[in-house]
Structures are given as structure tokens and as C-alpha cells.
Motif scaffolding. Structure first.
Motif, PDB file in Angstrom:
ATOM      1  N   ASN A 239       0.908  -1.104   0.168  1.00 36.88           N
ATOM      2  CA  ASN A 239       0.148   0.022   0.124  1.00 36.88           C
ATOM      3  C   ASN A 239       1.028   1.333  -0.111  1.00 36.88           C
ATOM      4  N   GLY A 240       1.448   1.632  -1.272  1.00 35.80           N
ATOM      5  CA  GLY A 240       2.289   2.728  -1.140  1.00 35.80           C
ATOM      6  C   GLY A 240       3.690   2.095  -0.819  1.00 35.80           C
ATOM      7  N   SER A 241       4.905   2.738  -1.244  1.00 35.13           N
ATOM      8  CA  SER A 241       6.209   2.418  -0.744  1.00 35.13           C
ATOM      9  C   SER A 241       6.301   2.747   0.462  1.00 35.13           C
ATOM     10  N   ASP A 242       5.610   3.521   1.195  1.00 30.58           N
ATOM     11  CA  ASP A 242       5.942   3.780   2.604  1.00 30.58           C
ATOM     12  C   ASP A 242       5.477   2.304   3.257  1.00 30.58           C
ATOM     13  N   ASP A 243       4.549   1.813   2.611  1.00 31.68           N
ATOM     14  CA  ASP A 243       4.258   0.246   3.548  1.00 31.68           C
ATOM     15  C   ASP A 243       5.567  -0.502   3.313  1.00 31.68           C
ATOM     16  N   VAL A 244       6.170  -0.617   2.016  1.00 35.59           N
ATOM     17  CA  VAL A 244       7.252  -1.489   1.709  1.00 35.59           C
ATOM     18  C   VAL A 244       8.341  -1.006   2.827  1.00 35.59           C
ATOM     19  N   LEU A 245       8.619   0.297   2.956  1.00 32.16           N
ATOM     20  CA  LEU A 245       9.706   0.801   3.625  1.00 32.16           C
ATOM     21  C   LEU A 245       9.359   0.518   5.374  1.00 32.16           C
ATOM     22  N   ALA A 246       8.363   0.507   5.581  1.00 31.95           N
ATOM     23  CA  ALA A 246       7.811   0.325   7.034  1.00 31.95           C
ATOM     24  C   ALA A 246       8.180  -1.529   7.206  1.00 31.95           C
TER      25      ALA A 246
ATOM     26  N   THR B  64      17.249  13.827   3.875  1.00 31.89           N
ATOM     27  CA  THR B  64      16.555  12.656   3.151  1.00 31.89           C
ATOM     28  C   THR B  64      15.231  12.651   3.180  1.00 31.89           C
ATOM     29  N   TYR B  65      14.368  11.799   2.993  1.00 27.46           N
ATOM     30  CA  TYR B  65      13.015  11.393   2.942  1.00 27.46           C
ATOM     31  C   TYR B  65      12.758  11.196   4.492  1.00 27.46           C
ATOM     32  N   GLY B  66      11.918  12.049   4.843  1.00 22.61           N
ATOM     33  CA  GLY B  66      11.412  12.118   6.426  1.00 22.61           C
ATOM     34  C   GLY B  66      10.763  11.030   6.778  1.00 22.61           C
ATOM     35  N   PHE B  67      10.430  10.080   6.128  1.00 21.01           N
ATOM     36  CA  PHE B  67       9.787   8.882   6.901  1.00 21.01           C
ATOM     37  C   PHE B  67      10.815   7.819   7.505  1.00 21.01           C
ATOM     38  N   TYR B  68      12.172   7.808   6.977  1.00 19.69           N
ATOM     39  CA  TYR B  68      13.131   6.858   7.650  1.00 19.69           C
ATOM     40  C   TYR B  68      13.328   6.974   9.001  1.00 19.69           C
ATOM     41  N   PRO B  69      13.410   8.347   9.238  1.00 20.85           N
ATOM     42  CA  PRO B  69      13.619   8.513  10.991  1.00 20.85           C
ATOM     43  C   PRO B  69      12.269   8.030  11.839  1.00 20.85           C
TER      44      PRO B  69
ATOM     45  N   ILE C  74      17.745   0.744  -1.338  1.00 20.78           N
ATOM     46  CA  ILE C  74      17.775   1.997  -2.396  1.00 20.78           C
ATOM     47  C   ILE C  74      16.196   2.338  -2.620  1.00 20.78           C
ATOM     48  N   ASP C  75      15.954   3.476  -2.482  1.00 22.19           N
ATOM     49  CA  ASP C  75      14.441   3.991  -2.514  1.00 22.19           C
ATOM     50  C   ASP C  75      14.544   4.721  -3.816  1.00 22.19           C
ATOM     51  N   GLU C  76      13.997   4.000  -4.844  1.00 23.68           N
ATOM     52  CA  GLU C  76      14.107   4.750  -6.270  1.00 23.68           C
ATOM     53  C   GLU C  76      12.641   5.456  -6.482  1.00 23.68           C
ATOM     54  N   ALA C  77      11.887   6.090  -5.509  1.00 21.93           N
ATOM     55  CA  ALA C  77      10.713   6.872  -5.919  1.00 21.93           C
ATOM     56  C   ALA C  77      10.801   7.729  -6.973  1.00 21.93           C
ATOM     57  N   TYR C  78      12.054   8.342  -7.104  1.00 17.65           N
ATOM     58  CA  TYR C  78      12.051   9.252  -8.213  1.00 17.65           C
ATOM     59  C   TYR C  78      13.029   8.859  -9.602  1.00 17.65           C
ATOM     60  N   MET C  79      13.319   7.544  -9.625  1.00 16.97           N
ATOM     61  CA  MET C  79      14.229   6.851 -10.625  1.00 16.97           C
ATOM     62  C   MET C  79      13.771   7.094 -12.073  1.00 16.97           C
TER      63      MET C  79
ATOM     64  N   MET D 242      10.112   1.123  -5.015  1.00 15.89           N
ATOM     65  CA  MET D 242       9.638   2.000  -6.069  1.00 15.89           C
ATOM     66  C   MET D 242       8.081   2.351  -5.408  1.00 15.89           C
ATOM     67  N   THR D 243       7.698   3.471  -6.400  1.00 14.72           N
ATOM     68  CA  THR D 243       6.261   3.943  -5.936  1.00 14.72           C
ATOM     69  C   THR D 243       5.650   4.087  -7.272  1.00 14.72           C
ATOM     70  N   MET D 244       4.268   4.081  -7.544  1.00 16.18           N
ATOM     71  CA  MET D 244       3.625   4.411  -8.570  1.00 16.18           C
ATOM     72  C   MET D 244       2.956   5.914  -8.189  1.00 16.18           C
ATOM     73  N   SER D 245       3.340   6.427  -7.095  1.00 15.45           N
ATOM     74  CA  SER D 245       2.748   7.644  -6.913  1.00 15.45           C
ATOM     75  C   SER D 245       3.290   8.717  -7.646  1.00 15.45           C
ATOM     76  N   LYS D 246       4.506   9.007  -7.784  1.00 17.53           N
ATOM     77  CA  LYS D 246       5.127  10.100  -8.520  1.00 17.53           C
ATOM     78  C   LYS D 246       4.909  10.020 -10.017  1.00 17.53           C
ATOM     79  N   SER D 247       5.890   9.151 -10.668  1.00 11.95           N
ATOM     80  CA  SER D 247       6.016   9.043 -11.957  1.00 11.95           C
ATOM     81  C   SER D 247       4.881   8.310 -12.699  1.00 11.95           C
TER      82      SER D 247
ATOM     83  N   LEU E  41      -3.913   6.419  -5.395  1.00  9.98           N
ATOM     84  CA  LEU E  41      -4.415   4.614  -5.335  1.00  9.98           C
ATOM     85  C   LEU E  41      -3.364   4.038  -4.245  1.00  9.98           C
ATOM     86  N   ARG E  42      -2.495   4.409  -3.986  1.00  6.38           N
ATOM     87  CA  ARG E  42      -1.590   3.847  -3.053  1.00  6.38           C
ATOM     88  C   ARG E  42      -0.880   2.711  -3.199  1.00  6.38           C
ATOM     89  N   VAL E  43      -0.139   2.381  -4.295  1.00  6.13           N
ATOM     90  CA  VAL E  43       0.791   1.432  -4.747  1.00  6.13           C
ATOM     91  C   VAL E  43       2.040   1.737  -4.834  1.00  6.13           C
TER      92      VAL E  43
HETATM   93  C1  LIG Z   1       6.903   9.874  -2.185  1.00  5.43           C
HETATM   94  C2  LIG Z   1       8.127   9.012  -1.441  1.00  5.43           C
HETATM   95  C3  LIG Z   1       7.700   7.900  -0.984  1.00  5.43           C
HETATM   96  C4  LIG Z   1       6.235   7.381  -0.796  1.00  5.43           C
HETATM   97  O1  LIG Z   1       5.788   6.951  -1.943  1.00  5.43           O
HETATM   98  P1  LIG Z   1       4.040   6.332  -1.568  1.00  5.43           P
HETATM   99  O2  LIG Z   1       4.301   5.213  -2.713  1.00  5.43           O
HETATM  100  O3  LIG Z   1       3.442   7.341  -1.880  1.00  5.43           O
HETATM  101  O4  LIG Z   1       4.135   5.636  -0.052  1.00  5.43           O
HETATM  102  C5  LIG Z   1       8.657   7.162  -0.870  1.00  5.43           C
HETATM  103  N1  LIG Z   1      10.012   7.654  -0.766  1.00  5.43           N
HETATM  104  C6  LIG Z   1      10.402   8.742  -1.222  1.00  5.43           C
HETATM  105  C7  LIG Z   1      11.600   9.243  -1.459  1.00  5.43           C
HETATM  106  C8  LIG Z   1       9.273   9.689  -1.603  1.00  5.43           C
HETATM  107  O5  LIG Z   1       9.570  11.012  -1.932  1.00  5.43           O
END
Ligand SMILES: *Cc1c(COP(=O)(O)O)cnc(C)c1O
Length: 355
Positions: free
Chosen positions: A83-90, A109-114, A179-184, A205-210, A216-218
Motif C-alpha cells: 500500500n504505497g512504498s511507505d508500506d514497503v519501507l515500513a 533525506t526522506y522524512g519517513f526513514y527516521p 535503495i529508494d527509487e521513488a524518483y528513478m 519503488m512507487t507508482m505515486s510520482k512517475s 491509489l496507494r501502490v
Molecule cells: C513519495 C516518496 C515515497 C512514498 O511514496 P508512496 O508510494 O506514495 O508511499 C517514498 N520515498 C520517497 C523518497 C518519496 O519521495
């Protein structure tokens, strides 16, 4: 806060999401795409999928895993969606650092890591970015725990070359390197080809940005099958139905539409280059971003002040109020029309200051 909350959660500092305001703002604050998703997503939503919603979604996520695997030329056992890459990172931080382990990442860096590190009872070790905001790969050699690097990094947009990423992975044979490739996709240099050489690599990876699907949260993990098995162990221990039936089908349809998304990404990259050159002409210093946002500072105006003045003019950007980032604003790339408006307003704000 109630008196019932367990002590270990009383000092949690939750992640602060960017503002989601329902008004006519030009919204350049959370790195969403200005373009709608692939038309194939709409086809899924109009296909009568609601008639099957009395059934649980498929916990194996087979349809989506096959689509992701096909895109990267892998087999399904290299993929786990969530459910989003936040879920994967968690799941990953829980699996590899939870309960007393260590997470190692840059200070900016991305604020969710800490946040996840804290939530799962792990220790955080940070290394400052270099003066130019780039990551110094050597800082992460023989790390004391799980390494997390966003590549390109956020909020700077700066990418490390794959050769540097490989040096970090090779120097951490006993640690997982995430390696978080959200923007790759805006840059194109994925480290997925390194999976054949390194068993300790976990790509998210995430489908949120590109892929224009933030709502949709994937997101997904791509890694060697034994790592994917670890993540599934956590996922099935937490919520095996973490992806709903609509998201599974819609994401699988979208990920196959390279032609559509290649066009969106090319347009966003062209617009980023245009905005960057306009900002530089106005006296801004911009990091060399290869992502769908710009990280910019101006000697005559503080980041917080620019954020507030743009908000008065109905444009939202992101200001991160930490010692090393408060001079900057992070600006997501919108449509060309939106960015022309942005530049007009920034020019006028700077003129007001000089007057
Ligand atoms: C936006 C973002 C995410 C989270 O993406 P979701 O798939 O929407 O949870 C993860 N890592 C980085 C670096 C981001 O900018």
C-alpha cells in the motif's frame, strides 16, 4: 495523548505530510504528477469491478506482481507490492532493524526513514550530506546496520551514479541496503541490474510520482527472492489484504502503459529544465535535480518567507524547517502553464522586496 499510550510511543514524532488543501491552489508541494494516470486506469474503474468487492482481494497480488516483473524482466518472486512504498519501507525497516537494530541514512533525506526507525524501536545513525547536498558514498561503507538511501535523493533531487551505489552495496555484505527509487523513472538509472550480483540489495519503488497514482496507494519492493520472502513474512503477519482489489487491477494496467508514461516523464523533465534556468536567471541556486522537483534557494529571501508569499498568491510549495534546509523551498514540477505562473509570481515577490 491519553494516559494509556505505551511509553515507547509517547515521544513518537509522526511524519508531517505536505498540505492537501481542497481549494484552487497550484499544488507544487508533494511531488505529485500534474498529469492524470494512464487511460487504462479509467478502463479498470469502469469495468464493473465493484461487483466483485464482496470478495477479499488476492493476498498473493499475482496480477500486479506479474505486471511489475514483466516490466523489469524478472520473475514474480522478485517482487512484493504494498500500500504505497511507505508500506514497503515500513516492512523493511521492521524486518531488518526493528527491535534494537540500526538504520543508517543521510541527515537530509526522506522524512519517513527516521519516523519508522523510531516507531520500530531501532537506532538512527545519520551522515551529513556534503556541502553541495550530495551523498558521500564512503560514509556508508561497513555501516552499523541497515542502510537507506533515496536515489535520486529527496528533497535535493541529486542522484548518485550507479557505480557509487554499487560501492555502498559491495561494502555492506552483512547489511541490507535499501535503495529508494521513488524518483528513478525521471532519471532512468535503476539499480535493479545489480540484483544478480548482490543478495543484500532491496529496491523500493512507487507508482505515486512517475505514474500519477498517489491516491491509489501502490508501491513495491524488488529484491532477491529470499528478501521478498522476509517482507512477505512481515506482510502476512500484519495485513495480507493491504492492497485492495481496485488498486491491484488499476496498478497492473497502468504499469504496462510505458508509452503513455514515457511521454509524461519527458514533458516533466523538459519543464524542470525550463524552470531551473528561469530560477537561475532570477538569482536562485538550484541543486542539479534529476527528479520531478527542484530544490532552490535565493540569497535575498528565506525559504519560509518565499513559501508564505507564494501561498498568499495561491501557490503551494514545500518548506522544510531544518537548519540545513530552511533557506530552500522544494518545488514540484507542474504543467508548463503552472510553472509560468510560478515564475511570474516569484519575479513579482522579488521585485516587491527590492522596492
Ligand atoms: C513519495 C516518496 C515515497 C512514498 O511514496 P508512496 O508510494 O506514495 O508511499 C517514498 N520515498 C520517497 C523518497 C518519496 O519521495
Amino acid at each position: 495523548m491519553s494516559n494509556f499510550l505505551r511509553p515507547q510511543y509517547q515521544n513518537l514524532k509522526p511524519y508531517t505530510p505536505g498540505e492537501q488543501i481542497n481549494a484552487d491552489y497550484i499544488k507544487l508541494n508533494t511531488n505529485e504528477s500534474p498529469f492524470p494516470p494512464s487511460p487504462r486506469v479509467g478502463e479498470v474503474l469502469r469495468s464493473g469491478i465493484e461487483e466483485r468487492l464482496q470478495l477479499y482481494s488476492d493476498p498473493t497480488l499475482g496480477e500486479l506482481h506479474r505486471a511489475v516483473a514483466a516490466k523489469f524482466g524478472l520473475t514474480e518472486d522478485y517482487v512484493m507490492a504494498a500500500n504505497g512504498s511507505d508500506d514497503v519501507l515500513a516492512f523493511a525497516i521492521m524486518a531488518y532493524a526493528g527491535g534494537g537494530g540500526t538504520v543508517v541514512c543521510p541527515d537530509i533525506t526522506y522524512g519517513f526513514y527516521p519516523v519508522y526507525t523510531n516507531l520500530f524501536g531501532a537506532k538512527l545513525v545519520t551522515h551529513p550530506l556534503c556541502e553541495d547536498f550530495s551523498v558521500n558514498a564512503d560514509d556508508y561503507f561497513n555501516a552499523p546496520g541497515t542502510v537507506v538511501i533515496a536515489n535520486p535523493n529527496a528533497p535535493t533531487g541529486i542522484a548518485l551514479p550507479l557505480s557509487e551505489i554499487e560501492r555502498i552495496i559491495a561494502a555492506n555484505r552483512d547489511n541490507i541496503v535499501i535503495i529508494d527509487e521513488a524518483y528513478m523513472p525521471f532519471h532512468g538509472d535503476s539499480c535493479i541490474p545489480l540484483l544478480v550480483k548482490y543478495e543484500n540489495l532491496l529496491v523500493t519503488m512507487t507508482m505515486s510520482k512517475s505514474h500519477s497514482l498517489a491516491g491509489l496507494r501502490v508501491g513495491f519492493a524488488v529484491a532477491n527472492p529470499h528478501i521478498i520472502a522476509d517482507l512477505n513474512r512481515i506482510r502476512y503477519s500484519f495485513n495480507p489484504y493491504n492492497l485492495n482489489a481496485i488498486s491491484i487491477k488499476a496498478a497492473a494496467a497502468a504499469i504496462a502503459d510505458d508509452e503513455y508514461y514515457d511521454g509524461c516523464i519527458a514533458e516533466i523533465n523538459r519543464t524542470r529544465e525550463w524552470v531551473t534556468s528561469e530560477l537561475v536567471q532570477l538569482g536562485f541556486v538550484c541543486t542539479p535535480s534529476v527528479a520531478n522537483f527542484i530544490f532552490a534557494a535565493h540569497p535575498a529571501i528565506d525559504g519560509g518567507e518565499l513559501y508564505r508569499k507564494l501561498k498568499e498568491r495561491i501557490i503551494l510549495v514545500r518548506h522544510l524547517d531544518t537548519p540545513r534546509t530552511r533557506g530552500h523551498v522544494r518545488i514540484s514540477i507542474g504543467t508548463m502553464g503552472q510553472m509560468v505562473r510560478l515564475i511570474t509570481e516569484i519575479r513579482s515577490i522579488l521585485e516587491d522586496k527590492n522596492a
